[in-house]
Write a protein that holds these residues in place. Structure first.
Motif: not given
Lengths: 216, 316
Positions: A98-100, A159
């Motif tokens: 997941r991108r954060i 996503e």
């Protein structure tokens, strides 16, 4: 053959010169998470991460953000520090798929996590398709936001593939690629050079949706 | 950031008792708001208790036909949950209207409920702020107040509540489930969870020292048509100037909750009752008692127009 002169090489050279002077500002040391004293040493926390497929073990001041751990401790300087407050997206990395914003999370909170940075996506010899598309479409000018843009873009396509809706998804259960989806989903990555039309074109190409140039 | 120590809690009970027993302790979940404030030294915890690994990341049906959302469920996962999309679409819509993709991947259900105001005077440590430093005064009252609240404010504080998610939860009559320092459990109706500033704007919610949010429970689905309309300075990744959450039933009845205009997520019985009379009547009822400044008086008209737009779109 002499080493090619690079901006990074020059900066490293001057940093080494500066380090020879034994007065390192306390604030500077704290910001980079390096220990200052015995008291500081006692507060250090151990953390193990897998970064770009490589297992690493660090002793860190708990204040160290994931961003500072990557840049200052692992010397993976591809990930950039822009605002350091989660507003610009330059620090975007992919953690556990997941991108954060790596600036808004502590490294010690990521024990055992898998982290992918821009260095892990591709290399100059073997570019990730998204890196190649950014070059093809001129998806940057100064390039400072680009590693974050590319990490974000790779995750955005995942996503959409996973059916995660966005603010512009008309029916929550029908998630499909479109340029408006890209623009909305990429809004957490600011580009001060305003390369946005070319960024959209690059992402569209990787998504298999043409060049995007006609609508850009 | 000021120095702090860090620990991972082993259970919710241990987290709550440790928090109550440790001077200056705070829970950390997603960290997207807390770490931002710690960098600015607006928040200066001495100890952080990581509550990310306590199994609070599940969404499950309740025996009553509702839904229990673990406090550590990320905003992305909550918005994308199949049951939430189908039965509580206003919640999905509110979540997706907030923050950025990166932030929603980290931000949690419990943390979102506890996020602090975006009032610029709260963020600027050179300015007085009763929320940040109780008794220091309010820089916003005579300052730049365009983004701030017009409802539920006091002479001590006119900060707006920033959350989109909480507006939808207020509309849905959610319950906030918490565990106390002594291990006791209780549920707090969302209407009672966020407090008005009054004389004590630094006290923002009904939680007791050490109390940890474990889940948010939604009652049975309302059915009807779900809407979340957010008006802001940019079309994406900005806080609301005005937002309206609404659920319309087939018979012309509806309920409304508002963001961007209140000191807390705003809902009134009078606005709900005015639903069959149309957007103007709902706006008038919702805005009763508004105390705007010269800078944010526009929010009254913007609220009315946002409601009018929603009514027009649904063809009512």
């Amino acid at each position: 053959m002499p080493e090619p002169l690079t901006r990074r090489g020059l900066l490293q050279g001057s940093a080494a010169a500066a380090a020879a002077i034994p007065v390192l500002g306390e604030a500077q040391a704290a910001a980079s998470g390096r220990p200052q004293s015995q008291k500081e040493q006692a507060r250090m926390s151990a953390v193990g991460l897998t970064v770009n497929g490589r297992e690493v073990h660090l002793q860190l001041d708990p204040r160290t953000t994931l961003l500072d751990a990557l840049r200052e401790h692992l010397h993976l300087t591809g990930t950039k520090k822009g605002c350091d407050h989660g507003q610009c997206g330059a620090c975007t990395v992919i953690v556990e798929g997941r991108r954060i914003n790596s600036c808004l999370t502590l490294a010690v909170m990521h024990e055992g996590d898998h982290v992918t940075t821009i260095e892990g996506l591709g290399t100059p010899e073997k570019l990730h398709p998204m890196q190649r598309a950014f070059i093809t479409h001129d998806g940057y000018q100064c390039g400072y936001c680009t590693p974050g843009q590319i990490c974000s873009a790779v995750a955005v396509l995942a996503e959409i593939e996973a059916g995660i809706p966005s603010h512009v998804t008309e029916e929550l259960d029908r998630v499909a690629f479109s340029e408006s989806e890209v623009r909305e989903r990429m809004s957490g990555n600011i580009c001060r050079c305003a390369a946005y039309p070319n960024i959209v074109a690059a992402i569209s190409e990787v998504a298999g949706q043409g060049t995007g140039k006609d609508k850009a | 950031m000021r120095p702090f120590t860090y620990s991972r809690a082993a259970s919710v009970e241990e987290a709550a008792s440790t928090a109550a027993a440790t001077q200056g302790a705070r829970f950390i979940a997603g960290g997207t708001n807390l770490l931002d404030l710690m960098k600015l030294q607006i928040e200066t915890p001495a100890h952080l208790i990581d509550v990310n690994h306590l199994g609070l990341d599940r969404i499950e049906p309740t025996a009553e036909g509702g839904l229990r959302i673990g406090a550590m469920v990320r905003n992305t996962d909550l918005a994308a949950d199949k049951v939430v999309r189908r039965d509580y679409a206003v919640l999905s819509r509110a979540l997706l209207a907030g923050a950025s993709g990166q932030l929603r991947n980290k931000a949690t259900t419990g943390g979102n409920l506890l996020q602090r105001t975006r009032c610029p005077y709260f963020y600027d440590t050179r300015m007085p702020c009763n929320k940040r430093v109780p008794g220091s005064g309010c820089g916003a009252l005579k300052g730049v107040s365009r983004s701030l609240a017009i409802l539920g404010t006091s002479d001590a504080c006119i900060a707006q509540h920033p959350s989109d998610m909480a507006v939808a939860l207020r509309l849905l009559d959610a319950q906030v489930d918490a565990v106390g320092a002594d291990g006791s459990r209780r549920s707090i109706p969302i209407a009672d969870f966020h407090l008005l500033p009054g004389e004590t704007p630094h006290i923002e919610n009904a939680l007791k020292p050490g109390e940890l949010i474990t889940s948010v429970t939604l009652p049975t689905p309302l059915g009807g048509t779900h809407v979340y309309r957010k008006v802001r300075d940019r079309t994406s990744y900005a806080f609301a100037l005005v937002s309206v959450a609404a659920v319309f039933a087939k018979d012309g009845q509806a309920r409304f909750a508002f963001g961007g205009i209140g000191a807390r997520p705003w809902r009134t019985d009078a606005a709900d009752a005015a639903a069959p009379s149309g957007a103007a009547a709902v706006a008038e009822a919702a805005l009763t008692g508004a105390r705007p400044t010269a800078h944010n008086a526009f929010k009254q008209q913007l609220t009315a127009r946002t409601l009018a737009s929603i009514y027009r779109q649904k063809g009512a």
